[in-house]
Scaffold this active site. Structure first.
Site, PDB file in Angstrom:
ATOM      1  N   CYS A   1      26.086  43.620   9.632  1.00 40.43           N
ATOM      2  CA  CYS A   1      24.838  43.675   8.865  1.00 40.43           C
ATOM      3  C   CYS A   1      23.656  44.070   9.737  1.00 40.43           C
ATOM      4  O   CYS A   1      22.704  43.284   9.903  1.00 40.43           O
ATOM      5  CB  CYS A   1      24.595  42.327   8.196  1.00 40.43           C
TER       6      CYS A   1
ATOM      7  N   ARG B   1      32.527  52.274  35.912  1.00 38.85           N
ATOM      8  CA  ARG B   1      32.684  53.185  34.785  1.00 38.85           C
ATOM      9  C   ARG B   1      33.583  54.377  35.104  1.00 38.85           C
ATOM     10  O   ARG B   1      34.412  54.760  34.282  1.00 38.85           O
ATOM     11  CB  ARG B   1      31.303  53.699  34.377  1.00 38.85           C
TER      12      ARG B   1
HETATM   13  C1  LIG Z   1      27.373  47.511  37.716  1.00 39.51           C
HETATM   14  C2  LIG Z   1      27.492  47.606  39.186  1.00 39.51           C
HETATM   15  C3  LIG Z   1      28.410  48.513  39.750  1.00 39.51           C
HETATM   16  C4  LIG Z   1      29.257  49.448  38.929  1.00 39.51           C
HETATM   17  O1  LIG Z   1      28.495  50.391  38.241  1.00 39.51           O
HETATM   18  P1  LIG Z   1      29.214  51.611  37.480  1.00 39.51           P
HETATM   19  O2  LIG Z   1      28.105  52.385  36.916  1.00 39.51           O
HETATM   20  O3  LIG Z   1      30.116  51.040  36.464  1.00 39.51           O
HETATM   21  O4  LIG Z   1      29.965  52.380  38.533  1.00 39.51           O
HETATM   22  C5  LIG Z   1      28.522  48.531  41.126  1.00 39.51           C
HETATM   23  N1  LIG Z   1      27.773  47.726  41.910  1.00 39.51           N
HETATM   24  C6  LIG Z   1      26.881  46.847  41.400  1.00 39.51           C
HETATM   25  C7  LIG Z   1      26.100  45.999  42.311  1.00 39.51           C
HETATM   26  C8  LIG Z   1      26.713  46.765  40.026  1.00 39.51           C
HETATM   27  O5  LIG Z   1      25.822  45.918  39.520  1.00 39.51           O
END
Ligand SMILES: *Cc1c(COP(=O)(O)O)cnc(C)c1O
Length: 451
Positions: A370, A302
């Site tokens: 919907c 993210r």
């Molecule tokens: C989803 C995930 C991430 C990334 O998470 P962010 O919040 O997008 O930084 C990293 N490592 C693992 C194992 C994940 O499942």
């Protein structure tokens, strides 16, 4: 008549100017309206249509560099493995690969995608609580950097498979530190009741077993405590302190620990909430794991891909309901599900200069699907908008397009990459023929159907 806007309070939403100021890849031009880098969004809408995802290559690069600089600045030897699940667009991955980022993947599809974007297998980590035998087979064939083991059962499965193929898998043990990341319940992963990883008390014995199993070579410990962590560094520090203790125990027993995988989860300010900078995370890692002197890995998704993306949408119509003004967009929850799924707040900016300067009144911003949950915002201060007016839903680059569906038989939206003054469609809008292509009637129902 719509109620007048409340006087600005500590709780008031950020203004358009504040939203823009916090997002340097966006600007408002007096004639061209809202721009991503140097490209007017109105131009993209005219060329590509709406709804469309728009990503800034410049912002992706800046964020990748800022994160690496923060880690280096804290004196860490670190590698960054971008979590592909946040945004799996091939062009986005290509930009990040060019910045030297590796990948964290959670499926065969993501592994293939990362390779197709030019990310070397030696920079790919495979996470996930339910990797299938087929997926593990591919990971072994590609000889990826690391497979994160999440259970004793998975270790046994991988060991048998690797041994039968004459391979040795580098594995990290994902440990559940039982800390509360204080984020949304659907995206917290580091509590003992969550499905992820093995309990920290079981970790030393299991790690020793990994070292003795054929086809496995344990290389480290992994943790990932949750996503959209904005509550400061306390949860990270608690988790990494436990990781440091565990690493010390393992090393003391003569077990190999080559590096430490710190996971992802760093949050971003969607509204104007205080969110930790990468320097804070780097500092927390250095303070807890630094003394071990081992290289660290990060898996941010993210933080890298969220702010650089937006969802560009057109107003279908503005509807005056009983005491509420509804702005109905051509984007919906099937495109961007975060508001419906996580009660997420996304900034919404008009695109035309006139709309940005017009008087504001509260609007409920909704899609045409919907479901009452198909609501992007309630009581948001927006101008009165005509059909066809463009709006941008901000910070939609992560967990946006990747989570979209074709609910209500709505095609997947196009994706566009902006790079300076250039832009290109990097994923076509799905066509109705393509949507129907995989469906067929069994022969006993086919008679009389339209050919
Ligand atoms: C989803 C995930 C991430 C990334 O998470 P962010 O919040 O997008 O930084 C990293 N490592 C693992 C194992 C994940 O499942």
């Amino acid at each position: 008549m719509a109620a007048p806007l409340p006087i600005a309070s500590a709780d008031a939403d950020p203004s358009f100017a504040e939203l823009l100021a916090a997002r340097p890849h966006l600007s408002l031009h007096a004639l061209d309206g809202l721009l991503v880098e140097e490209v007017p969004l109105a131009r993209i809408a005219a060329a590509v249509g709406t709804p469309s995802w728009v990503y800034s290559a410049g912002a992706l690069r800046r964020r990748a560099r800022a994160l690496k600089a923060a880690l280096a600045g804290a004196g860490l030897r670190a590698s960054v493995h971008y979590a592909v699940k946040a945004n799996g667009n091939l062009a986005v991955l290509r930009v990040l690969a060019s910045e030297g980022l590796g990948a964290d993947v959670v499926s065969e599809g993501e592994l293939r995608l990362a390779r197709a974007a030019g990310i070397p297998a030696s920079a790919i980590v495979f996470s996930g609580v339910g990797k299938t035998e087929r997926e593990l087979r591919l990971a072994l064939a590609e000889d990826i950097a690391q497979i994160n083991i999440e259970s004793a059962e998975e270790a046994a499965m991988l060991s048998a498979l690797a041994a039968s193929l004459g391979r040795v898998a580098r594995v990290a043990l994902r440990v559940n530190p039982d800390v509360d990341a204080r984020t949304h319940a659907k995206i917290t992963t580091g509590r003992s009741e969550n499905k992820f990883g093995v309990g920290i008390d079981d970790a030393p014995a299991l790690y020793a077993r990994l070292a003795a199993m054929p086809g496995l070579r344990p290389v480290g410990i992994a943790m990932h405590i949750g996503s959209q962590i904005t509550s400061g560094m306390a949860a990270y520090r608690a988790a990494y302190a436990r990781m440091a203790e565990l690493a010390t125990v393992l090393i003391g027993r003569g077990l190999p620990v080559e590096h430490l995988d710190c996971g992802g989860g760093l949050g971003i300010p969607y509204r104007d909430e205080p969110a930790p900078a990468p320097e804070a995370l780097a500092g927390a890692i250095a303070a807890t794991l630094g003394p071990l002197g081992l290289p660290v890995m990060l898996e941010p998704g993210r933080w890298i891909a969220g702010p650089p993306g937006l969802l560009l949408s057109s107003v279908v119509l503005q509807k005056q309901g009983a005491g509420r003004r509804f702005l109905v967009l051509d984007a919906a929850m099937n495109d961007l599900v975060r508001p419906a799924m996580y009660e997420a707040w996304h900034g919404i900016l008009p695109v035309s200069p006139a709309d940005c300067a017009a008087a504001l009144a509260p609007s409920d911003v909704v899609g045409p699907v919907c479901e009452t949950g198909d609501t992007f915002a309630r009581g948001r201060a927006l101008p009165s908008l005509q059909p066809g007016a463009l709006v941008a839903l901000l910070d939609a680059g992560a967990y946006g397009a990747v989570m979209s569906s074709t609910y209500n038989m709505r095609p997947l939206a196009a994706e566009v990459l902006v790079d300076g003054s250039r832009f290109a469609v990097v994923r076509d809008r799905q066509g109705y023929e393509a949507m129907l292509a995989g469906q067929r009637l069994p022969d006993w129902l086919a008679e009389g159907a339209v050919p």
